[in-house]
Design a protein around this motif. Structure first.
Motif, mmCIF file in Angstrom:
data_model
loop_
_atom_site.group_PDB
_atom_site.id
_atom_site.type_symbol
_atom_site.label_atom_id
_atom_site.label_comp_id
_atom_site.label_asym_id
_atom_site.label_seq_id
_atom_site.Cartn_x
_atom_site.Cartn_y
_atom_site.Cartn_z
ATOM 1 N N GLY A 1 0.819 -1.212 0.000
ATOM 2 C CA GLY A 1 0.000 0.000 0.000
ATOM 3 C C GLY A 1 0.847 1.253 0.000
ATOM 4 O O GLY A 1 2.002 1.256 -0.441
ATOM 5 N N SER A 2 0.277 2.341 0.555
ATOM 6 C CA SER A 2 0.981 3.628 0.569
ATOM 7 C C SER A 2 1.134 4.212 1.975
ATOM 8 O O SER A 2 1.827 5.196 2.158
ATOM 9 C CB SER A 2 0.243 4.628 -0.318
ATOM 10 N N ARG A 3 0.494 3.618 2.956
ATOM 11 C CA ARG A 3 0.483 4.157 4.315
ATOM 12 C C ARG A 3 1.797 3.882 5.047
ATOM 13 O O ARG A 3 2.376 2.814 4.910
ATOM 14 C CB ARG A 3 -0.680 3.527 5.076
ATOM 15 N N GLU A 4 2.247 4.854 5.845
ATOM 16 C CA GLU A 4 3.403 4.667 6.712
ATOM 17 C C GLU A 4 2.965 4.857 8.155
ATOM 18 O O GLU A 4 2.045 5.621 8.434
ATOM 19 C CB GLU A 4 4.507 5.670 6.369
ATOM 20 N N PHE A 5 3.603 4.153 9.069
ATOM 21 C CA PHE A 5 3.298 4.315 10.493
ATOM 22 C C PHE A 5 4.514 3.942 11.318
ATOM 23 O O PHE A 5 5.413 3.248 10.853
ATOM 24 C CB PHE A 5 2.092 3.467 10.922
ATOM 25 N N ILE A 6 4.545 4.447 12.524
ATOM 26 C CA ILE A 6 5.556 4.068 13.502
ATOM 27 C C ILE A 6 4.816 3.723 14.782
ATOM 28 O O ILE A 6 3.968 4.481 15.243
ATOM 29 C CB ILE A 6 6.568 5.197 13.759
ATOM 30 N N SER A 7 5.114 2.561 15.330
ATOM 31 C CA SER A 7 4.491 2.096 16.562
ATOM 32 C C SER A 7 5.560 1.393 17.383
ATOM 33 O O SER A 7 6.087 0.360 16.957
ATOM 34 C CB SER A 7 3.337 1.146 16.242
ATOM 35 N N ASN A 8 5.887 1.973 18.528
ATOM 36 C CA ASN A 8 6.975 1.450 19.354
ATOM 37 C C ASN A 8 8.253 1.365 18.516
ATOM 38 O O ASN A 8 8.667 2.342 17.941
ATOM 39 C CB ASN A 8 6.605 0.128 20.008
ATOM 40 N N ARG A 9 8.841 0.207 18.402
ATOM 41 C CA ARG A 9 10.067 0.037 17.615
ATOM 42 C C ARG A 9 9.786 -0.479 16.217
ATOM 43 O O ARG A 9 10.691 -0.924 15.513
ATOM 44 C CB ARG A 9 11.011 -0.932 18.333
ATOM 45 N N THR A 10 8.547 -0.388 15.771
ATOM 46 C CA THR A 10 8.167 -0.909 14.461
ATOM 47 C C THR A 10 7.845 0.229 13.507
ATOM 48 O O THR A 10 7.093 1.131 13.845
ATOM 49 C CB THR A 10 6.917 -1.805 14.568
#
Length: 91
Positions: A59-68
């Motif tokens: 897809g096109s979405r980016e995210f940051i969650s904790n160390r991911t």
């Protein structure tokens, strides 16, 4: 350099672990959709000292969650200096 995967006895798994001199550098979980981080990534983030976790998708979405860090596959390839999908890989 080595390419492995990580899985526990309850079958939680992350697709790839990249190691250098037997030390893990990062993991990569591959997904077809733009979901939030997989439960397995969260599990291994808490229980290992692997410094970076990536979840790549088409897809096109980016995210940051904790160390991911979640990102499109094309972004991952660009940031890792890999040939871009759909481009001339001979460059």
């Amino acid at each position: 350099m080595e390419l492995r995967f990580i899985r526990d006895t309850d079958r939680r798994e992350v697709d790839f672990v990249v190691l250098k001199d037997r030390q893990p550098l990062f993991t990569v979980e591959c997904k077809s959709g733009e979901r939030s981080p997989s439960h397995a990534i969260g599990y291994f983030c808490k229980r290992t000292e692997i410094p970076h976790f990536y979840q790549v998708h088409m897809g096109s979405r980016e995210f940051i969650s904790n160390r991911t860090r979640g990102m499109p596959f094309t972004t991952f390839c660009r940031e890792m200096n890999l040939p871009q999908p759909g481009r001339d890989a001979r460059r």
